[in-house]
Design an enzyme around this catalytic site. Structure first.
Site, mmCIF file in Angstrom:
data_model
loop_
_atom_site.group_PDB
_atom_site.id
_atom_site.type_symbol
_atom_site.label_atom_id
_atom_site.label_comp_id
_atom_site.label_asym_id
_atom_site.label_seq_id
_atom_site.Cartn_x
_atom_site.Cartn_y
_atom_site.Cartn_z
ATOM 1 N N LYS A 1 -2.338 -1.141 15.882
ATOM 2 C CA LYS A 1 -1.886 -0.438 16.883
ATOM 3 C C LYS A 1 -2.733 -0.267 18.055
ATOM 4 O O LYS A 1 -3.953 -0.310 17.855
ATOM 5 C CB LYS A 1 -1.648 1.175 16.424
ATOM 6 C CG LYS A 1 -0.350 1.302 15.559
ATOM 7 C CD LYS A 1 0.045 2.749 15.553
ATOM 8 C CE LYS A 1 1.284 2.682 14.700
ATOM 9 N NZ LYS A 1 1.173 2.526 13.296
ATOM 10 N N GLU B 1 1.032 -1.213 0.025
ATOM 11 C CA GLU B 1 -0.112 -0.171 -0.014
ATOM 12 C C GLU B 1 0.807 1.200 0.098
ATOM 13 O O GLU B 1 2.042 1.237 0.319
ATOM 14 C CB GLU B 1 -0.861 -0.030 1.186
ATOM 15 C CG GLU B 1 -0.292 -0.127 2.686
ATOM 16 C CD GLU B 1 -0.609 0.706 3.676
ATOM 17 O OE1 GLU B 1 -1.025 2.079 3.386
ATOM 18 O OE2 GLU B 1 -0.623 0.461 4.884
#
Ligand code: PSU
Ligand code: MN
Length: 304
Positions: free
Chosen positions: A159, A25
């Site tokens: 995260k 990406e």
């Protein structure tokens, strides 16, 4: 492909010959890492994929075209473009129609990879359910995209800026398998563990590829998450991690970034608050994910 989707000759040739390809990406290049680290890291990820026997297909949008397999020059243009747009499935069509340029998130890259027939994708961390989502409704488009597109995403979990328990629950709800790459717990990006279980532990690329192949062979819709913990030597110390996280979340509550700006805001604050340590950790886990994704792609291609 249609006129607005362009697959590079190298990537198209590899796919035709059923050689291993790994999608990468570009939002991590433009919004996840500071300039000029993003571009440098993107190049090292492509090298890691090649060194492990696969062909990299870095994906992004340039001049109104969704490009699968950006050249080095194209990638540099995207990385240097001021104010480049972060592209999700939701804002992709209008950007393409206006001839603009943008970097693709995990969600948009999943769509592109699936359209081209690429089955393996390496990234850093997936988006998920944000903390406070019951108030804000902020759930990453990465989650529904994972449910929709048949691609295995190698990541270091997600995260802890996110609500990890709800993120894992949502993957379960959506029917997206979470395979632990040599681990029993869902990794928390900078940290190896989160206290949350994966659906199955797979030790090594061959075991991962076997489970991914079974998913595709069954005709189960959607993708697979391969959760690969950050290498132990690169893990952010817990005290540094937890302090930076608490401050970043408190700052976000005050500054109030909205929508697509939330994740880049938190990533940048983590970087500054850890004195750059989070950046080194980020880079290390990205490289390890690129390596593992290439190994898995090689396994998938060899048994095809
Ligand atoms: N998480 C990271 N680094 C990143 C991203 C997520 O640790 O760079 C990027 C990815 O491109 C991901 C996107 O798809 O942010 C998710 O954004 P949002 O939360 O707005 O859906
Ligand atoms: Mn969001």
């Amino acid at each position: 492909m249609t006129g607005s989707i362009i697959v590079s000759d190298v990537v198209a040739g590899a796919l035709r010959e059923r050689r291993p390809v790994v999608a990468l990406e570009t939002t991590l290049v433009t919004h996840g890492l500071p300039r000029p680290d993003g571009l440098r890291v993107a190049a090292t990820l492509e090298s890691a994929v090649r060194e492990n026997g696969a062909i990299p297909a870095t994906i992004g949008i340039l001049d109104g075209r969704l490009r699968i397999g950006l050249s080095a020059a194209e990638l540099a243009r995207l990385a240097d473009a001021p104010g480049v747009v972060k592209v999700n499935p939701g804002n992709m069509a209008a950007l393409i129609a206006s001839g603009g340029s943008g970097s693709t998130t995990v969600a948009a890259t999943l769509f592109a990879a699936a359209r081209a027939g690429i089955r393996v994708f390496a990234t850093g961390g997936i988006g998920g359910v944000h903390r406070g989502a019951t108030e804000t409704g902020d759930v990453s488009a990465d989650l529904p995209a994972l449910a929709r597109h048949p691609v295995a995403v190698v990541c270091a979990g997600a995260k802890a800026i996110l609500d990890l328990p709800r993120t894992v629950e949502m993957l379960e709800t959506l029917g997206v398998p979470v395979l632990g790459a040599g681990c029993d717990e869902f990794p928390a990006f900078y940290r190896r563990s989160s206290g949350l279980r994966v659906d199955a532990r797979c030790d090594g690329a061959a075991a991962l590829a076997a489970a991914i192949r079974a998913h595709f062979d069954l005709g189960l819709p959607g993708g697979v998450v391969v959760a690969n913990p950050i290498p132990a030597a690169d893990e952010l110390p817990a005290a540094i991690h937890d302090a930076a996280l608490a401050t970043a979340l408190a700052e976000a509550a005050t500054a109030g970034p909205r929508g697509r700006d939330v994740t880049p805001f938190l990533l940048e604050r983590m970087r500054v608050l850890t004195g750059g340590a989070s950046l080194r950790a980020n880079e290390a886990l990205l490289l390890d994910n690129a390596r593992l994704a290439a190994e898995v792609a090689v396994m998938l291609a060899s048994a095809a």
